[in-house]
Design a protein around this motif. Structure first.
Motif, short mmCIF file in Angstrom:
data_model
loop_
_atom_site.label_atom_id
_atom_site.label_comp_id
_atom_site.label_asym_id
_atom_site.label_seq_id
_atom_site.Cartn_x
_atom_site.Cartn_y
_atom_site.Cartn_z
N LYS A 224 44.93 39.08 31.51
CA LYS A 224 44.62 39.67 30.21
C LYS A 224 44.22 41.13 30.32
O LYS A 224 44.61 41.96 29.50
CB LYS A 224 43.47 38.90 29.55
CG LYS A 224 43.79 37.51 29.09
CD LYS A 224 42.58 36.96 28.33
CE LYS A 224 42.84 35.55 27.85
NZ LYS A 224 41.88 34.59 28.39
N PHE A 225 43.43 41.46 31.36
CA PHE A 225 42.84 42.80 31.38
C PHE A 225 43.86 43.92 31.59
O PHE A 225 43.56 45.10 31.39
CB PHE A 225 41.67 42.92 32.35
CG PHE A 225 41.90 42.55 33.80
CD1 PHE A 225 43.10 42.76 34.45
CD2 PHE A 225 40.85 41.99 34.54
CE1 PHE A 225 43.27 42.45 35.80
CE2 PHE A 225 41.01 41.66 35.88
CZ PHE A 225 42.22 41.91 36.50
N LEU A 226 45.09 43.59 31.95
CA LEU A 226 46.10 44.63 32.12
C LEU A 226 46.55 45.23 30.78
O LEU A 226 47.24 46.24 30.76
CB LEU A 226 47.31 44.08 32.88
CG LEU A 226 47.04 43.63 34.33
CD1 LEU A 226 48.35 43.22 35.00
CD2 LEU A 226 46.34 44.72 35.14
N LEU B 58 44.67 46.47 38.12
CA LEU B 58 43.77 46.97 37.08
C LEU B 58 43.26 48.36 37.42
O LEU B 58 43.26 49.26 36.56
CB LEU B 58 42.59 46.01 36.90
CG LEU B 58 41.50 46.45 35.93
CD1 LEU B 58 42.04 46.57 34.50
CD2 LEU B 58 40.32 45.48 35.97
N VAL B 59 42.80 48.59 38.66
CA VAL B 59 42.21 49.90 39.00
C VAL B 59 43.26 51.00 38.93
O VAL B 59 42.92 52.17 38.67
CB VAL B 59 41.51 49.88 40.38
CG1 VAL B 59 40.40 48.84 40.41
CG2 VAL B 59 42.49 49.68 41.52
N GLN B 60 44.53 50.65 39.11
CA GLN B 60 45.59 51.67 39.02
C GLN B 60 45.80 52.16 37.59
O GLN B 60 46.39 53.21 37.37
CB GLN B 60 46.90 51.10 39.58
CG GLN B 60 46.87 50.77 41.06
CD GLN B 60 46.58 51.95 41.95
OE1 GLN B 60 46.93 53.09 41.62
NE2 GLN B 60 45.91 51.71 43.07
N ALA C 23 38.41 49.31 44.32
CA ALA C 23 38.15 50.42 43.41
C ALA C 23 38.64 51.74 43.98
O ALA C 23 39.19 52.59 43.26
CB ALA C 23 36.67 50.50 43.07
N LYS C 24 38.48 51.93 45.28
CA LYS C 24 38.83 53.19 45.92
C LYS C 24 40.34 53.38 46.06
O LYS C 24 40.79 54.45 46.47
CB LYS C 24 38.11 53.32 47.26
CG LYS C 24 36.61 53.57 47.07
CD LYS C 24 35.88 53.83 48.37
CE LYS C 24 34.41 54.19 48.08
NZ LYS C 24 33.64 54.40 49.32
N GLN C 25 41.12 52.37 45.69
CA GLN C 25 42.57 52.53 45.64
C GLN C 25 43.00 53.30 44.39
O GLN C 25 44.15 53.71 44.27
CB GLN C 25 43.25 51.16 45.65
CG GLN C 25 43.05 50.37 46.94
CD GLN C 25 43.66 48.99 46.89
OE1 GLN C 25 44.58 48.73 46.12
NE2 GLN C 25 43.14 48.08 47.70
N SER C 26 42.08 53.49 43.46
CA SER C 26 42.38 54.18 42.21
C SER C 26 42.33 55.70 42.39
O SER C 26 41.69 56.21 43.31
CB SER C 26 41.34 53.76 41.14
OG SER C 26 41.44 54.57 40.01
#
Length: 259
Positions: free
Chosen positions: A162-164, A197-199, A220-223
């Motif tokens: 959903k969050f996408l 999501l983080v992207q 998170a740090k992949q964002s």
């Protein structure tokens, strides 16, 4: 979520009704208070009563549901709840998405209340009934929209999380621990949803992630967005002089070593 969204749509000026197999408290009481008609059980005839321009399909509905089948047969426009929320509300707002395995409802409720107390007049939609508002949503005129971001699948015609659909400008990531074994194979598969999501957070956005969950920090740090960590005892933002009492919790916020 569907009941709360119905309330929010009604408050925004839409004519709203809905179908369910059974309707029971507390949501039945809130829907009645908001003046939203409920039809039970699912039946093709419910569409005659409602005459909808758009049907929003919850993720518990399967393709073989008699009313969903009739929606397709009549070629009535349909959307999932997350897609409708994104399209009708989030495009125009600063979306603050609260995601994670644990603590989503608590954290999103607190974030909404903090913004309201700060005079920002936010909108929020959370998965629990808040005690200090009229239910689990608030429709404000300010720029911020706080939404609880669920990693469960969206609808029978959309098996993604959903969050996408929630277009985060700010993301709060509370924790990442294997859950929903009915749709995720293992922890790596589960984490892959949060990696997507983080992207979505833009370069000028912010991710606040719990320092207590190293895998959440790694994700998170992949964002490309700014990442800050928080925690009770560690992180860029953390608590000091914590006191718990009858009136709640009191503490100092330490930011980069300074109170």
């Amino acid at each position: 979520g569907m009941g709360s969204f119905a309330g929010m749509l009604k408050a925004a000026g839409y004519e709203v009704s809905g179908s369910d197999e059974n309707v029971y408290p507390p949501m039945s009481d809130m829907l009645a208070k908001w003046g939203i008609k409920t039809l039970t059980p699912y039946a093709p005839a419910n569409l005659d009563a409602a005459k909808p321009d758009l049907v929003i399909i919850g993720n518990v509905i399967r393709r073989v549901n008699v009313e969903a089948t009739e929606v397709r047969a009549r070629k009535i426009p349909q959307m999932s709840f997350p897609a409708a929320l994104g399209s009708l509300f989030l495009k125009q707002r600063h979306s603050i998405v609260v995601a994670g395995t644990h603590g989503k409802t608590t954290t999103s409720s607190m974030m909404g209340h903090v913004l309201a107390a700060a005079g920002k007049d936010p909108t929020f939609l959370v998965g629990g009934v808040t005690k200090n508002y009229s239910g689990n949503y608030r429709l404000g005129k300010g720029p911020h929209f706080v939404v609880e971001g669920d990693e469960y699948d969206t609808a029978y015609f959309d098996k993604g999380p959903k969050f996408l659909h929630y277009q985060p400008k700010t993301l709060i990531l509370t924790s990442v621990e294997f859950d929903h074994a009915d749709i995720y194979r293992d922890l790596q598969h589960y984490e892959s949803s949060f990696e997507k999501l983080v992207q979505l957070v833009p370069a000028d956005g912010t991710i606040a992630v719990s320092a207590a969950w190293p895998n959440a920090v790694r994700i998170a740090k992949q964002s490309k967005a700014r990442v800050i960590t928080y925690g009770a005892k560690e992180g860029d933002l953390h608590a000091a002089n914590l006191k718990l009492g009858g009136e709640g919790a009191r503490f100092e916020v330490i930011h980069d070593g300074k109170p």
